[in-house]
Design a protein around this motif. Structure first.
Motif, mmCIF file in Angstrom:
data_model
loop_
_atom_site.group_PDB
_atom_site.id
_atom_site.type_symbol
_atom_site.label_atom_id
_atom_site.label_comp_id
_atom_site.label_asym_id
_atom_site.label_seq_id
_atom_site.Cartn_x
_atom_site.Cartn_y
_atom_site.Cartn_z
ATOM 1 N N PRO A 107 0.787 -1.232 0.000
ATOM 2 C CA PRO A 107 0.000 0.000 0.000
ATOM 3 C C PRO A 107 0.817 1.280 0.000
ATOM 4 C CG PRO A 107 0.102 -0.897 2.205
ATOM 5 C CD PRO A 107 0.830 -1.875 1.315
ATOM 6 N N ALA A 108 2.125 1.170 -0.067
ATOM 7 C CA ALA A 108 2.952 2.383 -0.044
ATOM 8 C C ALA A 108 2.545 3.314 -1.175
ATOM 9 C CB ALA A 108 4.425 2.009 -0.177
ATOM 10 N N SER A 109 2.563 4.607 -0.906
ATOM 11 C CA SER A 109 2.126 5.580 -1.896
ATOM 12 C C SER A 109 3.311 6.179 -2.632
ATOM 13 C CB SER A 109 1.316 6.688 -1.222
ATOM 14 O OG SER A 109 2.125 7.386 -0.308
ATOM 15 N N ILE A 110 3.024 6.731 -3.791
ATOM 16 C CA ILE A 110 4.030 7.372 -4.629
ATOM 17 C C ILE A 110 3.737 8.864 -4.634
ATOM 18 C CG2 ILE A 110 5.022 7.471 -6.938
ATOM 19 C CD1 ILE A 110 3.696 4.658 -7.358
ATOM 20 N N SER A 111 4.693 9.665 -4.211
ATOM 21 C CA SER A 111 4.510 11.112 -4.223
ATOM 22 C C SER A 111 4.618 11.626 -5.656
ATOM 23 C CB SER A 111 5.564 11.787 -3.341
ATOM 24 O OG SER A 111 5.374 11.421 -1.984
ATOM 25 N N LEU A 112 3.754 12.544 -6.007
ATOM 26 C CA LEU A 112 3.718 13.094 -7.358
ATOM 27 C C LEU A 112 4.229 14.524 -7.349
ATOM 28 C CD1 LEU A 112 0.159 11.907 -8.439
ATOM 29 C CD2 LEU A 112 2.329 10.734 -8.751
ATOM 30 N N SER A 113 5.060 14.839 -8.297
ATOM 31 C CA SER A 113 5.556 16.204 -8.432
ATOM 32 C C SER A 113 5.713 16.517 -9.926
ATOM 33 C CB SER A 113 6.898 16.369 -7.715
ATOM 34 O OG SER A 113 7.361 17.689 -7.848
ATOM 35 N N PRO A 114 4.893 17.426 -10.489
ATOM 36 C CA PRO A 114 3.807 18.119 -9.796
ATOM 37 C C PRO A 114 2.631 17.192 -9.532
ATOM 38 C CG PRO A 114 3.726 18.600 -12.125
ATOM 39 C CD PRO A 114 4.982 17.781 -11.910
ATOM 40 N N GLU A 115 1.665 17.669 -8.778
ATOM 41 C CA GLU A 115 0.502 16.851 -8.464
ATOM 42 C C GLU A 115 -0.420 16.755 -9.678
ATOM 43 O OE1 GLU A 115 -0.748 21.054 -7.937
ATOM 44 O OE2 GLU A 115 1.013 19.882 -7.342
ATOM 45 N N ILE A 116 -1.388 15.852 -9.572
ATOM 46 C CA ILE A 116 -2.472 15.799 -10.544
ATOM 47 C C ILE A 116 -3.537 16.789 -10.078
ATOM 48 C CG2 ILE A 116 -4.376 14.386 -11.413
ATOM 49 C CD1 ILE A 116 -2.497 11.980 -11.218
ATOM 50 N N SER A 117 -3.995 17.626 -10.967
ATOM 51 C CA SER A 117 -5.030 18.589 -10.619
ATOM 52 C C SER A 117 -6.016 18.678 -11.779
ATOM 53 C CB SER A 117 -4.413 19.963 -10.330
ATOM 54 O OG SER A 117 -5.403 20.886 -9.963
ATOM 55 N N HIS A 118 -7.300 18.577 -11.458
ATOM 56 C CA HIS A 118 -8.324 18.592 -12.504
ATOM 57 C C HIS A 118 -9.542 19.361 -11.995
ATOM 58 C CE1 HIS A 118 -9.541 16.897 -16.416
ATOM 59 N NE2 HIS A 118 -10.764 17.106 -15.948
ATOM 60 N N MET A 119 -10.151 20.138 -12.877
ATOM 61 C CA MET A 119 -11.298 20.968 -12.478
ATOM 62 C C MET A 119 -12.534 20.619 -13.293
ATOM 63 S SD MET A 119 -11.719 25.125 -12.392
ATOM 64 C CE MET A 119 -10.667 25.290 -10.958
ATOM 65 N N LEU A 120 -13.663 20.579 -12.603
ATOM 66 C CA LEU A 120 -14.966 20.452 -13.242
ATOM 67 C C LEU A 120 -15.685 21.778 -13.033
ATOM 68 C CD1 LEU A 120 -17.075 18.593 -14.609
ATOM 69 C CD2 LEU A 120 -17.910 18.072 -12.311
ATOM 70 N N LEU A 121 -16.094 22.412 -14.116
ATOM 71 C CA LEU A 121 -16.714 23.734 -14.051
ATOM 72 C C LEU A 121 -18.133 23.642 -14.601
ATOM 73 C CD1 LEU A 121 -16.364 26.810 -13.549
ATOM 74 C CD2 LEU A 121 -15.612 26.985 -15.921
ATOM 75 N N TYR A 122 -19.090 24.146 -13.813
ATOM 76 C CA TYR A 122 -20.494 24.115 -14.220
ATOM 77 C C TYR A 122 -21.081 25.516 -14.069
ATOM 78 C CZ TYR A 122 -25.538 23.543 -13.466
ATOM 79 O OH TYR A 122 -26.900 23.683 -13.511
ATOM 80 N N ARG A 123 -21.730 25.972 -15.102
ATOM 81 C CA ARG A 123 -22.375 27.281 -15.079
ATOM 82 C C ARG A 123 -23.823 27.118 -15.507
ATOM 83 N NH1 ARG A 123 -19.999 32.744 -17.976
ATOM 84 N NH2 ARG A 123 -21.856 34.056 -17.739
#
Length: 344
Positions: A107-123
């Motif tokens: 279960p060891a985790s892997i650090s991400l650099s840069p991170e994953i970033s995602h946006m959901l935009l609703y108008r």
């Protein structure tokens, strides 16, 4: 042949052979060249033995030994194959190198650099109720006091089918997602910001944009953004899901849904799947039949790419306006983000 001639020829042939071969050493020599099979173990393990000398056409075997907390990621070189922790080369006809790479196990985790970033935009319309559910099987569930204070929220509760807003809150809490909110949709961002289970993981915000202008329908509209940040993933990868259901009464003048990538680390695969479903039914009519499927008029049913956009602005002659008012609209956005190592 006459035996008398044989008795004469035999000693003559023996004498001739001795003369021809006299003083000469005759031997048969077969080449048996030796090659070197070297090794290159990466960090996190070793290869035993480190070097082997192999006769031409022979094979070499090695043990691949991960350190504590590591496992074999890949082994290559010399045309060999891996069986468990044993690596055997093909027949050797030249010097070559066996390389092993190791990764953190379990279960060891892997650090991400840069991170994953995602946006959901609703108008869209700024009125109505919303149900926001966020789930991540890889994260620990914690009861959310902030969500519980929202009145219609389940503290870590969820449902397999989205219930109508006039249902009892307790009937919707069948399992435990990471976060779940039910109430006025402009409050979802504030409640999410206070929920300790998702702080630093997902953030959301609502902004009122005033009147869209023109036509009939809702008086104001707003923008809701939902952004996820993944700074580390389990060695085996992860999947995070979001579902936003927004219900309002009145015809939509403008709907916009965008799936927007923000940051991506190298060396990792990312899959983003988004579905947008908008349906409309006349007030008083059920929006679902007995088997849970939506009914009524389908306003929109789109699937977005990782960076996709859908926009809806019904014209004045749209059949939606033929529905007897008031009309209840339901927008459902489902997004799934899966991340893992790139295939080697």
């Amino acid at each position: 042949m006459n035996h008398r001639y044989l008795r004469i020829l035999t000693p003559l042939l023996a004498a001739l052979t001795a003369v021809l071969l006299g003083g000469c050493d005759i031997s048969l020599s077969v080449s048996n060249r030796t090659y070197i099979v070297d090794t290159d173990p990466g960090p996190g393990g070793d290869i035993d033995p480190r070097v082997k000398r192999v006769s031409s056409g022979g094979r070499a075997s090695f043990r691949i030994l991960p350190d504590a907390g590591f496992e074999i990621d890949s082994v290559s070189g010399c045309g060999g194959s891996l069986a468990g922790t044993h690596y055997t080369t093909e027949r050797i006809w030249s010097d070559c190198v066996v390389r092993a790479r190791f990764r953190e196990a379990g279960p060891a985790s892997i650090s991400l650099s840069p991170e994953i970033s995602h946006m959901l935009l609703y108008r869209g319309p700024a009125d109505g109720d919303a149900e926001l559910m966020i789930d991540d099987p890889g994260m620990t569930r914690q009861p959310s006091a902030a969500a519980a204070r929202a009145g219609g929220a389940c503290a870590g509760g969820a449902v397999s089918e989205f219930a109508r807003h006039d249902s009892a809150a307790g009937s919707r809490c069948a399992r435990d997602p990471l976060f779940r909110f039910y109430g006025p949709w402009e409050q979802a961002g504030d409640v999410l910001a206070e929920a300790g289970a998702v702080q630093g993981v997902v953030d959301a915000g609502f902004a009122s944009l005033g009147s869209p202008g023109g036509g009939t329908g809702f008086d104001r509209h707003g923008r809701f953004s939902l952004r996820t940040t993944i700074e580390a993933i389990p060695a085996g990868g992860m999947t995070r899901t979001y579902t936003l259901v927004h219900e309002w009464v009145g015809h939509p003048q403008y709907l916009l849904i965008e799936s927007v990538p923000q940051a991506r680390p190298p060396g990792f695969d990312l899959a983003v799947r988004t579905r947008v479903l908008v349906t409309a039914v006349e007030a008083g009519e059920p929006d679902r039949v007995a088997d849970g499927h939506e009914q009524g008029v389908t306003v929109m049913d789109e699937r977005l790419d990782e960076h996709g956009r859908v926009e809806f602005h019904p014209p004045a002659d749209s059949p939606l306006y033929a529905l007897a008012g008031p009309v209840r609209f339901t927008m459902r956005v489902e997004q799934e983000i899966s991340a893992g190592r790139e295939a080697r």
